[in-house]
Design an enzyme around this catalytic site. Structure first.
Site, PDB file in Angstrom:
ATOM      1  N   GLN A   1      50.651 -29.076  30.687  1.00 59.95           N
ATOM      2  CA  GLN A   1      49.115 -28.809  31.310  1.00 59.95           C
ATOM      3  C   GLN A   1      48.638 -30.262  31.162  1.00 59.95           C
ATOM      4  OE1 GLN A   1      47.337 -25.416  28.848  1.00 59.95           O
ATOM      5  NE2 GLN A   1      49.162 -26.187  27.809  1.00 59.95           N
TER       6      GLN A   1
ATOM      7  N   HIS B  43      48.321 -28.796  35.994  1.00 62.25           N
ATOM      8  CA  HIS B  43      47.028 -29.184  36.007  1.00 62.25           C
ATOM      9  C   HIS B  43      46.951 -30.601  36.733  1.00 62.25           C
ATOM     10  CE1 HIS B  43      45.437 -26.638  32.352  1.00 62.25           C
ATOM     11  NE2 HIS B  43      45.969 -25.996  33.357  1.00 62.25           N
TER      12      HIS B  43
ATOM     13  N   CYS C 189      39.741 -40.968  57.178  1.00 64.37           N
ATOM     14  CA  CYS C 189      38.892 -39.864  57.819  1.00 64.37           C
ATOM     15  C   CYS C 189      37.371 -39.906  57.395  1.00 64.37           C
ATOM     16  CB  CYS C 189      39.430 -38.779  57.637  1.00 64.37           C
ATOM     17  SG  CYS C 189      39.201 -37.922  56.255  1.00 64.37           S
TER      18      CYS C 189
ATOM     19  N   CYS D 100      42.493 -37.163  49.636  1.00 66.31           N
ATOM     20  CA  CYS D 100      41.137 -37.001  50.260  1.00 66.31           C
ATOM     21  C   CYS D 100      40.611 -35.615  50.210  1.00 66.31           C
ATOM     22  CB  CYS D 100      41.413 -37.477  51.817  1.00 66.31           C
ATOM     23  SG  CYS D 100      39.966 -36.872  52.872  1.00 66.31           S
TER      24      CYS D 100
ATOM     25  N   ASN E  29      53.007 -26.887  16.355  1.00 62.69           N
ATOM     26  CA  ASN E  29      51.444 -27.481  16.520  1.00 62.69           C
ATOM     27  C   ASN E  29      51.125 -27.839  15.104  1.00 62.69           C
ATOM     28  OD1 ASN E  29      48.425 -27.189  16.736  1.00 62.69           O
ATOM     29  ND2 ASN E  29      49.019 -26.094  18.660  1.00 62.69           N
TER      30      ASN E  29
HETATM   31  P1  OAD Z   1      43.743 -28.540  23.531  1.00 59.31           P
HETATM   32  O1  OAD Z   1      42.766 -29.720  23.098  1.00 59.31           O
HETATM   33  O2  OAD Z   1      43.081 -27.196  23.932  1.00 59.31           O
HETATM   34  O3  OAD Z   1      44.595 -28.314  22.228  1.00 59.31           O
HETATM   35  C1  OAD Z   1      45.524 -29.283  21.645  1.00 59.31           C
HETATM   36  C2  OAD Z   1      46.282 -28.630  20.528  1.00 59.31           C
HETATM   37  O4  OAD Z   1      47.349 -29.479  19.978  1.00 59.31           O
HETATM   38  C3  OAD Z   1      45.770 -28.075  19.432  1.00 59.31           C
HETATM   39  O5  OAD Z   1      46.017 -26.815  19.241  1.00 59.31           O
HETATM   40  C4  OAD Z   1      46.094 -28.885  18.279  1.00 59.31           C
HETATM   41  O6  OAD Z   1      46.104 -28.299  16.872  1.00 59.31           O
HETATM   42  C5  OAD Z   1      47.597 -29.428  18.743  1.00 59.31           C
HETATM   43  N1  OAD Z   1      47.956 -30.936  18.173  1.00 59.31           N
HETATM   44  C6  OAD Z   1      47.073 -32.065  17.894  1.00 59.31           C
HETATM   45  N2  OAD Z   1      47.840 -32.906  17.616  1.00 59.31           N
HETATM   46  C7  OAD Z   1      48.996 -32.746  17.329  1.00 59.31           C
HETATM   47  C8  OAD Z   1      50.456 -33.220  16.959  1.00 59.31           C
HETATM   48  N3  OAD Z   1      50.393 -34.422  16.954  1.00 59.31           N
HETATM   49  N4  OAD Z   1      51.315 -32.341  17.109  1.00 59.31           N
HETATM   50  C9  OAD Z   1      51.308 -31.049  17.622  1.00 59.31           C
HETATM   51  N5  OAD Z   1      50.273 -30.545  18.083  1.00 59.31           N
HETATM   52  C10 OAD Z   1      49.026 -31.244  17.878  1.00 59.31           C
HETATM   53  O7  OAD Z   1      44.577 -28.938  24.731  1.00 59.31           O
HETATM   54  P2  OAD Z   1      45.453 -27.988  25.587  1.00 59.31           P
HETATM   55  O8  OAD Z   1      45.971 -26.781  24.871  1.00 59.31           O
HETATM   56  O9  OAD Z   1      46.369 -28.790  26.476  1.00 59.31           O
HETATM   57  O10 OAD Z   1      42.559 -28.441  31.219  1.00 59.31           O
HETATM   58  O11 OAD Z   1      44.296 -27.734  26.542  1.00 59.31           O
HETATM   59  C11 OAD Z   1      44.520 -26.953  27.768  1.00 59.31           C
HETATM   60  C12 OAD Z   1      43.841 -27.275  28.903  1.00 59.31           C
HETATM   61  O12 OAD Z   1      42.360 -27.323  28.406  1.00 59.31           O
HETATM   62  C13 OAD Z   1      43.929 -28.678  29.342  1.00 59.31           C
HETATM   63  O13 OAD Z   1      45.111 -29.059  30.046  1.00 59.31           O
HETATM   64  C14 OAD Z   1      42.575 -29.042  30.012  1.00 59.31           C
HETATM   65  C15 OAD Z   1      41.736 -28.527  29.058  1.00 59.31           C
HETATM   66  O14 OAD Z   1      40.654 -28.074  29.553  1.00 59.31           O
HETATM   67  C16 OAD Z   1      42.417 -28.908  32.424  1.00 59.31           C
HETATM   68  O15 OAD Z   1      41.676 -30.145  32.202  1.00 59.31           O
HETATM   69  C17 OAD Z   1      42.227 -28.060  33.602  1.00 59.31           C
END
Ligand code: OAD
Length: 245
Positions: free
Chosen positions: A100, A118, A148, A126, A211
């Site tokens: 992601q 993502h 364009c 563009c 996690n």
């Molecule tokens: P989040 O910020 O929602 O979650 C990050 C996760 O990583 C949390 O569960 C933390 O506990 C965990 N974490 C932090 N440090 C860590 C480490 N050193 N080792 C293991 N785990 C750790 O991020 P995403 O789940 O990626 O979307 O969020 C999903 C999407 O939400 C992103 O791709 C973005 C955002 O809005 C878009 O931009 C479309």
């Protein structure tokens, strides 16, 4: 770290392994996550910076934010978790990364098959004719424009936008055929990306979460490791390699 020998044996015997990753895997590279204590979405409203409407309303502001994030990403290096995943390709016959993240760190670590749900901050296109501009853009005369006349935007998925179909379909295929499905550093609350976790389970994969804390899907995983992925993944790969010698 104490790792169950049965799990290591199971993993060592796996043909196909998928790593589904989120912002947490890059936290140890110095890239902020979205949720949690210091998360980006605690300080900024997503719809103000990460939506097409926001871009049309104020492209300067949106670009300022993406250029800021790009700077942080360019100053970062893949961490031991990215590297352990890249090295997994030397252990298992089939490895796919479904990320992601837009930070390109899996590719920089050497992973060959990376599906980007993502997008990727290194690419731009563009908004009118969809021509790609992946070179460094010139902001000296304002927001860069296409030949364009259309505005150029980062190739990332914003709120309200569809995921790239080819990347999602390829991810689903990999998920349906995998033996072990790792869920690394994601809060698993953003859909449709998080739906892949359920697809994996329905198709018989063994679900392993890594996690620093419990998440929405912790109860659903077959096994959870709570700790930083930069420590846990290298440890796991080391154990698997040792068991195969
Ligand atoms: P989040 O910020 O929602 O979650 C990050 C996760 O990583 C949390 O569960 C933390 O506990 C965990 N974490 C932090 N440090 C860590 C480490 N050193 N080792 C293991 N785990 C750790 O991020 P995403 O789940 O990626 O979307 O969020 C999903 C999407 O939400 C992103 O791709 C973005 C955002 O809005 C878009 O931009 C479309």
């Amino acid at each position: 770290m104490q790792i169950d020998k049965n799990f290591i044996e199971k993993l060592a015997g796996s043909k196909s392994v998928v790593f589904f990753t989120g912002a947490g895997i890059s936290a140890e590279s110095g890239i902020p996550t979205f949720r949690g204590r210091d998360g980006i979405w605690n300080k900024i409203k997503p719809e103000e910076l990460a939506s097409f409407d926001a871009f049309l309303k104020n492209p300067e502001l949106v670009w300022e934010w993406y250029n800021h994030r790009k700077k942080i990403i360019h100053q970062s290096q893949p961490n031991p978790a990215h590297i352990a995943i890249a090295e997994a390709e030397n252990i298992f016959p089939e490895v796919a990364v479904i990320s992601q993240n837009i930070d390109n760190l899996h590719q920089r670590a050497g992973s060959k098959i990376v599906y980007e749900l993502h997008g990727n901050i290194e690419r731009n296109y563009c908004i009118k004719c969809k021509t790609f501009y992946n070179e460094e853009l010139d902001f000296s005369k304002g927001i860069p424009k296409c030949r364009c006349g259309g505005l150029i935007r980062p190739d990332v998925v914003w709120f309200g936008e569809y995921l790239p179909e080819d990347q999602f379909d390829a991810s689903e295929n990999a998920v349906k055929n995998c033996d072990v499905f790792f869920i690394v550093g994601t809060s698993a609350v953003v859909y449709p990306a998080a739906s892949l976790i359920f697809t994996a389970k329905q198709n018989g994969a063994y679900l392993v979460e890594i996690n620093i804390e419990e998440t929405e899907i912790s109860n659903f995983a077959d096994l959870s490791f709570f700790g930083p992925s930069g420590r846990i993944l290298p440890d796991l790969m080391k154990e698997v390699k040792a068991s195969l010698m």
